[in-house]
Design an enzyme around this catalytic site. Structure first.
Site: not given
Ligand code: NAP
Length: 298
Positions: A54, A98, A121
């Protein structure tokens, strides 16, 4: 006839190229670039490799990227304070934590602490609610479902009036993609059925599908005879079925028997190289969108 392969690797490349162009224009016009912070707690090798990918992608697009690594024993209070700091940082447009987090931290509490306008997200209940309402309410789409929809659209698959069957009802894939396909709009307007482990006669539902989206996590669950000839098949499943002794890498398989299914489907995604590569691209797209919204751009 062999199906057209919908390559996530190719589509991702195109999307990242489009994002880069927009970032360059934003920089030139507004002197700003999208800002993304990736928070990694602990040192799980899988999490490190996801975060690294990422971070690398964000940097390659010219984003302002902060990789904020925290020790395994960070307290929940300290992590919440960190999120609060980035919530209030005008140069940060996307906050990514994460998962999984260590057991002593309540991940729901942490994800819910992210400002929904920086929740790239799209896991925050506010963004889940916005997705349900649809239309202008939607700020960010969850990344894997957004990638699936993008593949359907970019492969030229007609969705309006199509029968879509979604295998799986998880919060991260099945439920959101089903809702997205049923909304009014481009790449949607479909008639949607969700099937799961309690569904009677899974095969008969799959056989009706013009677009079959499978996110069950069961290798080869979908048999070739369940596929309607000419259907578009999106295989989200990623199953480790062994180890390649020469490369030392895991052998991955989808939820659909690909080799047989490609002789019946009209279009199909492979595993690997299908939905998987799309998720990061959509994360970057959400971060760009967040930056654009903060600058009053549409
Ligand atoms: P999940 O939370 O385990 O949900 C699986 C869903 O499939 C559940 O709703 C389950 O039904 C249903 N299901 C399982 N076995 C079934 C069967 N035999 N018949 C009918 N339905 C069945 O999984 P997920 O997080 O959605 O992930 C699904 C797969 O997609 C996994 O392989 C995962 O690795 C992959 N994935 C890939 C990406 C990516 O490529 N970027 C992202 C996310 C997930 P019940 O609800 O009744 O239990």
């Amino acid at each position: 006839m062999t199906a057209q392969i919908i390559s996530g690797t190719e589509i991702r490349k195109a999307i990242l190229g489009e994002i880069k162009e927009e970032v360059d224009q934003m920089k030139e016009k507004h002197g700003k670039v999208p800002g993304l912070v990736t928070i990694l707690v602990g040192s799980s090798p899988a999490s490190i490799s996801y975060v690294t990918l990422k971070v690398k992608t964000a940097i390659s697009l010219g984003f302002h990227e902060i990789q904020d690594d925290q020790p395994e024993d960070i307290s929940e209070k300290e992590l919440l304070a960190l999120i609060d700091k980035y919530n209030n940082d005008p140069d940060i447009h996307g906050i990514l934590v994460q998962l999984p987090l260590p057991k002593h931290i309540d991940d729901k509490k942490v994800l819910n602490a992210i400002n929904p306008d920086k929740d790239v997200d799209a896991f925050h209940p506010v963004n889940v609610g916005r997705l349900m309402i649809g239309g202008d309410e939607v700020k960010f789409l969850p990344c894997t479902p957004a990638g699936i929809q993008e593949m359907i659209v970019r492969s030229g698959t007609e969705t309006s009036g199509a029968e879509v069957v979604v295998v799986g009802r998880s919060n991260i894939v099945g439920k959101p993609i089903a809702m997205m396909m049923a909304q009014k709009g481009v790449g949607a307007n479909a008639t949607v059925t969700i099937v799961h482990t309690r569904t009677k006669d899974l095969a008969s539902h799959c056989k009706r599908a013009d677009i079959l989206i499978v996110a069950a996590g069961v290798p080869d669950l979908v048999k070739p005879e369940w596929i309607k000839p000419g259907a578009t098949v999106i295989d989200v499943g990623v199953n480790r079925v062994g180890m390649n002794e020469q490369t030392g890498k895991a052998i991955l398989k989808g939820d659909v028997d690909f080799d047989a299914a490609k002789e019946i489907a009209g279009k199909i995604t492979p595993v690997p190289g299908g939905v998987g590569p799309m998720t990061i691209a959509m994360l970057m797209k959400n971060t760009l969108r967040s930056a654009k919204l903060s600058l009053g751009m549409s």
